[in-house]
Design a protein around this motif. Structure first.
Motif, short mmCIF file in Angstrom:
data_model
loop_
_atom_site.label_atom_id
_atom_site.label_comp_id
_atom_site.label_asym_id
_atom_site.label_seq_id
_atom_site.Cartn_x
_atom_site.Cartn_y
_atom_site.Cartn_z
N ASP A 1 19.66 -15.76 -1.02
CA ASP A 1 20.56 -15.30 0.04
C ASP A 1 19.84 -15.22 1.38
OD1 ASP A 1 18.94 -13.06 -0.16
OD2 ASP A 1 20.46 -11.81 -1.14
N GLU A 2 20.49 -14.62 2.36
CA GLU A 2 19.92 -14.57 3.71
C GLU A 2 18.58 -13.83 3.73
OE1 GLU A 2 21.10 -12.99 8.22
OE2 GLU A 2 22.55 -12.88 6.57
N LEU A 3 18.48 -12.73 3.00
CA LEU A 3 17.22 -12.00 2.94
C LEU A 3 16.12 -12.87 2.37
CD1 LEU A 3 15.43 -9.47 3.10
CD2 LEU A 3 16.39 -8.75 0.89
N CYS A 4 16.41 -13.55 1.28
CA CYS A 4 15.44 -14.45 0.65
C CYS A 4 14.97 -15.52 1.62
CB CYS A 4 16.07 -15.07 -0.60
SG CYS A 4 15.18 -16.51 -1.26
N ARG A 5 15.90 -16.12 2.35
CA ARG A 5 15.53 -17.19 3.29
C ARG A 5 14.67 -16.65 4.43
NH1 ARG A 5 20.68 -21.37 3.29
NH2 ARG A 5 21.30 -20.94 1.14
N ASN A 6 14.96 -15.45 4.88
CA ASN A 6 14.13 -14.84 5.92
C ASN A 6 12.73 -14.57 5.40
OD1 ASN A 6 13.89 -13.52 8.62
ND2 ASN A 6 13.45 -11.73 7.35
N GLN A 7 12.62 -14.10 4.16
CA GLN A 7 11.31 -13.84 3.57
C GLN A 7 10.51 -15.13 3.44
OE1 GLN A 7 10.97 -10.66 4.03
NE2 GLN A 7 10.53 -9.94 1.96
N LEU A 8 11.15 -16.20 3.00
CA LEU A 8 10.46 -17.49 2.85
C LEU A 8 10.02 -18.02 4.21
CD1 LEU A 8 12.65 -19.26 0.14
CD2 LEU A 8 10.44 -18.15 -0.17
N TYR A 9 10.86 -17.79 5.23
CA TYR A 9 10.49 -18.22 6.59
C TYR A 9 9.26 -17.46 7.09
CZ TYR A 9 10.61 -18.56 11.67
OH TYR A 9 10.26 -18.75 12.98
N LEU A 10 9.29 -16.12 6.95
CA LEU A 10 8.15 -15.32 7.40
C LEU A 10 6.90 -15.66 6.60
CD1 LEU A 10 9.79 -11.80 7.88
CD2 LEU A 10 9.11 -13.44 9.65
N GLN A 11 7.07 -15.90 5.33
CA GLN A 11 5.95 -16.27 4.46
C GLN A 11 5.31 -17.56 4.98
OE1 GLN A 11 7.08 -17.85 0.61
NE2 GLN A 11 5.59 -16.54 -0.42
N ARG A 12 6.14 -18.54 5.29
CA ARG A 12 5.62 -19.82 5.78
C ARG A 12 4.94 -19.65 7.13
NH1 ARG A 12 10.04 -22.21 5.42
NH2 ARG A 12 10.74 -22.30 7.58
N GLN A 13 5.55 -18.88 8.03
CA GLN A 13 4.98 -18.67 9.36
C GLN A 13 3.66 -17.90 9.29
OE1 GLN A 13 7.03 -21.08 10.71
NE2 GLN A 13 6.55 -19.90 12.54
N LEU A 14 3.58 -16.92 8.40
CA LEU A 14 2.34 -16.14 8.27
C LEU A 14 1.19 -17.02 7.81
CD1 LEU A 14 3.63 -12.78 6.77
CD2 LEU A 14 2.38 -13.05 8.91
N ARG A 15 1.46 -17.87 6.83
CA ARG A 15 0.38 -18.75 6.36
C ARG A 15 -0.05 -19.70 7.47
NH1 ARG A 15 -0.37 -23.86 4.34
NH2 ARG A 15 -2.13 -24.07 2.89
N GLU A 16 0.91 -20.30 8.18
CA GLU A 16 0.56 -21.23 9.25
C GLU A 16 -0.22 -20.53 10.35
OE1 GLU A 16 0.94 -24.57 9.48
OE2 GLU A 16 1.53 -24.40 7.36
N SER A 17 0.07 -19.25 10.58
CA SER A 17 -0.60 -18.51 11.66
C SER A 17 -2.08 -18.28 11.38
CB SER A 17 0.10 -17.17 11.88
OG SER A 17 -0.19 -16.26 10.83
#
Length: 222
Positions: free
Chosen positions: A99-115
């Motif tokens: 759901d929307e929460l899951c997608r936001n978590q996956l987005y933040l997860q991806r951004q944190l690793r890239e950072s």
């Protein structure tokens, strides 16, 4: 002629050798563990900003359940949870419908690793899917490079846990290269919180740089 040692002397000699052997073994273990212990001490106690960590330290740490079987997205066997050891892990947990929460978590997860920049190869992003639901096609591109595994929900809750009053899906979890769950980021983290989480991850990467090497050996990649 030399007299044979008495029974008491023989037993005492055996006990002395056993005691020396135990001390030697303990010494070897301490030498092996010293870099890891030192990195945690540096992170949590020596650095003056450690008290302002955004993530919550898990104490005692929880080791990954090595033997728990995992499956790939298509349901085929994909080794065990223990196969994930060898890297820092940034873990999210959610059902496959995402759901929307899951997608936001996956987005933040991806951004944190890239950072993490050049240090990102030392961290894998992992999504533990807790059911057999099909993944939405539109999120597939964002999963490139991630480790996605289906697990029985009970296996996940036997290892990771949410903060009181929250659910697993609301958090991102940090697992060290030895497979210990050691940090939980606050529930429903927003972009401002992600900036603070990044500082935690940066400090962890610096504190562990003396013993943790980037990347997995090819044979060990999940």
């Amino acid at each position: 002629m030399h007299s044979l040692p008495g029974t008491g002397e023989a037993v005492a000699a055996l006990e002395t050798r056993a005691r020396q052997g135990r001390w030697k073994m303990l010494g070897v273990l301490l030498i092996c563990a010293a870099p890891v212990v030192a990195s945690y001490v540096t992170y949590y106690f020596v650095r003056p900003d450690a008290r302002r960590s955004y993530g919550e330290l898990i104490d005692p740490q929880r080791p990954v359940p090595d033997a728990v079987a995992a499956r790939a997205i298509d349901g085929t066997p994909a080794g065990t949870l223990g196969d994930l050891k060898g890297q820092w892990l940034l873990v999210s947990v959610a059902p496959g419908a995402c759901d929307e929460l899951c997608r936001n978590q996956l987005y933040l997860q991806r951004q944190l690793r890239e950072s993490l920049g050049k240090e990102k190869d030392r961290m894998d992003r992992v999504w533990l899917v807790t059911d057999d639901a099909a993944l939405p096609a539109e999120i597939t591109p964002g999963l490139a490079g991630a480790v996605v595994r289906r697990l029985d929900a009970r296996a996940v809750t036997g290892w990771l846990a949410p903060a009181p009053g929250h659910t697993l899906q609301e958090h991102l979890f940090v697992v060290d290269p030895m497979g210990h769950w050691m940090m939980r980021f606050p529930a429903r983290m927003d972009s401002a919180g992600a900036g603070r989480a990044k500082r935690d991850l940066d400090r962890l990467m610096r504190a562990s740089s003396s013993w943790d090497q980037p990347g997995r050996p090819e044979a060990a990649k999940p």
